[in-house]
Design a protein around this motif. Sequence first.
Motif, PDB file in Angstrom:
ATOM      1  N   LYS A  33       0.847  -1.198   0.000  1.00 25.56           N
ATOM      2  CA  LYS A  33       0.000   0.000   0.000  1.00 25.56           C
ATOM      3  C   LYS A  33       0.886   1.253   0.000  1.00 25.56           C
ATOM      4  O   LYS A  33       1.842   1.343   0.767  1.00 25.56           O
ATOM      5  N   PHE A  34       0.556   2.239  -0.871  1.00 21.94           N
ATOM      6  CA  PHE A  34       1.324   3.477  -0.970  1.00 21.94           C
ATOM      7  C   PHE A  34       0.457   4.674  -0.590  1.00 21.94           C
ATOM      8  O   PHE A  34      -0.769   4.637  -0.717  1.00 21.94           O
ATOM      9  N   PHE A  35       1.118   5.737  -0.127  1.00 16.28           N
ATOM     10  CA  PHE A  35       0.383   6.942   0.271  1.00 16.28           C
ATOM     11  C   PHE A  35       1.240   8.178   0.002  1.00 16.28           C
ATOM     12  O   PHE A  35       2.448   8.083  -0.233  1.00 16.28           O
ATOM     13  N   TYR A  36       0.584   9.342   0.036  1.00 20.93           N
ATOM     14  CA  TYR A  36       1.284  10.617  -0.109  1.00 20.93           C
ATOM     15  C   TYR A  36       1.368  11.295   1.251  1.00 20.93           C
ATOM     16  O   TYR A  36       0.461  11.206   2.073  1.00 20.93           O
ATOM     17  N   TRP A  37       2.477  12.015   1.464  1.00 22.81           N
ATOM     18  CA  TRP A  37       2.641  12.821   2.682  1.00 22.81           C
ATOM     19  C   TRP A  37       3.329  14.116   2.287  1.00 22.81           C
ATOM     20  O   TRP A  37       4.416  14.097   1.714  1.00 22.81           O
ATOM     21  N   ASN A  38       2.694  15.224   2.606  1.00 22.29           N
ATOM     22  CA  ASN A  38       3.224  16.532   2.226  1.00 22.29           C
ATOM     23  C   ASN A  38       3.284  17.448   3.447  1.00 22.29           C
ATOM     24  O   ASN A  38       2.391  18.265   3.667  1.00 22.29           O
ATOM     25  N   PRO A  39       4.346  17.331   4.273  1.00 22.20           N
ATOM     26  CA  PRO A  39       4.440  18.140   5.495  1.00 22.20           C
ATOM     27  C   PRO A  39       4.665  19.618   5.176  1.00 22.20           C
ATOM     28  O   PRO A  39       5.619  19.979   4.492  1.00 22.20           O
ATOM     29  N   PHE A  40       3.757  20.444   5.666  1.00 22.59           N
ATOM     30  CA  PHE A  40       3.853  21.903   5.506  1.00 22.59           C
ATOM     31  C   PHE A  40       3.949  22.327   4.031  1.00 22.59           C
ATOM     32  O   PHE A  40       4.500  23.385   3.713  1.00 22.59           O
ATOM     33  N   ASN A  41       3.448  21.478   3.142  1.00 20.27           N
ATOM     34  CA  ASN A  41       3.470  21.759   1.695  1.00 20.27           C
ATOM     35  C   ASN A  41       4.877  22.024   1.161  1.00 20.27           C
ATOM     36  O   ASN A  41       5.066  22.792   0.207  1.00 20.27           O
ATOM     37  N   LEU A  42       5.871  21.353   1.761  1.00 20.92           N
ATOM     38  CA  LEU A  42       7.262  21.556   1.342  1.00 20.92           C
ATOM     39  C   LEU A  42       7.716  20.520   0.316  1.00 20.92           C
ATOM     40  O   LEU A  42       8.462  20.837  -0.609  1.00 20.92           O
ATOM     41  N   PHE A  43       7.270  19.286   0.506  1.00 20.27           N
ATOM     42  CA  PHE A  43       7.689  18.214  -0.401  1.00 20.27           C
ATOM     43  C   PHE A  43       6.640  17.124  -0.375  1.00 20.27           C
ATOM     44  O   PHE A  43       6.154  16.740   0.695  1.00 20.27           O
ATOM     45  N   ASN A  44       6.298  16.616  -1.559  1.00 22.31           N
ATOM     46  CA  ASN A  44       5.268  15.584  -1.664  1.00 22.31           C
ATOM     47  C   ASN A  44       5.922  14.200  -1.654  1.00 22.31           C
ATOM     48  O   ASN A  44       6.443  13.738  -2.665  1.00 22.31           O
ATOM     49  N   PHE A  45       5.912  13.551  -0.493  1.00 23.93           N
ATOM     50  CA  PHE A  45       6.488  12.222  -0.361  1.00 23.93           C
ATOM     51  C   PHE A  45       5.528  11.179  -0.918  1.00 23.93           C
ATOM     52  O   PHE A  45       4.335  11.199  -0.616  1.00 23.93           O
TER      53      PHE A  45
END
Length: 230
Positions: A33-45
Amino acid sequence: MNYQKKSEAFTIYLILGSMFIAALVASNLIFQKFFYWNPFNLFNFELSVGILPYPITFLITDIISEIYGKKKANQVVIAGIFASLFSMGIILLANYVPAIEKSPIDNETFTKVFGLSPIAVLASMLAYLFAQFVDIKIYHFWKKKTKGKHLWLRNNFSTFSSQFIDTLTVITLLCIFKVLPWNLFTTLLISGFLFKIIIAILDTPILYFLVYLFRTRFNLKVGEEIKLIE
């Protein structure tokens, strides 16, 4: 150190080893399973959920390395390999057994969730093996070099190096054997490595706190290790 203290230290070692194995096995079970994480809109993991428990394994080996020594850390890593292979064998057997009509989970659903690719498992195991042994070796290199001081340095230097090896190895193998497309290589490599660096930095205060508790509880000097009964 008296027998009671050594017995307590051994119990804690077993608990840490159990947590290590649980995190490793869970990581191998949920990686699809994959997901996106974008802390403080700095980088889209773009990350696999398998990466969530995986950094815990490196924190635990660093704790064991610091308190119990290199040999005990390597023993936990080897135990993790056997536990992972054993759990994969159980899953493959469960996948082979046909489901009955009344089963809440049918064959197709079970296979889709737990039908692990042998290549994916092999890639994960090779990456894990290389990364963990590199982590332990570098950790003890810096521990010896700094005479047990500067815990933050050996914790982060060992983790940065080993996590890059882990991420590069597993993604490269998955792309070579066409489990993942090559167009995801750069994204997954950068996302995975940066995420692991962030976690490594964040877990440094946790490592300091836990090492402090160990040293206080067992009256350890800086750089001193607990010698468990073999």
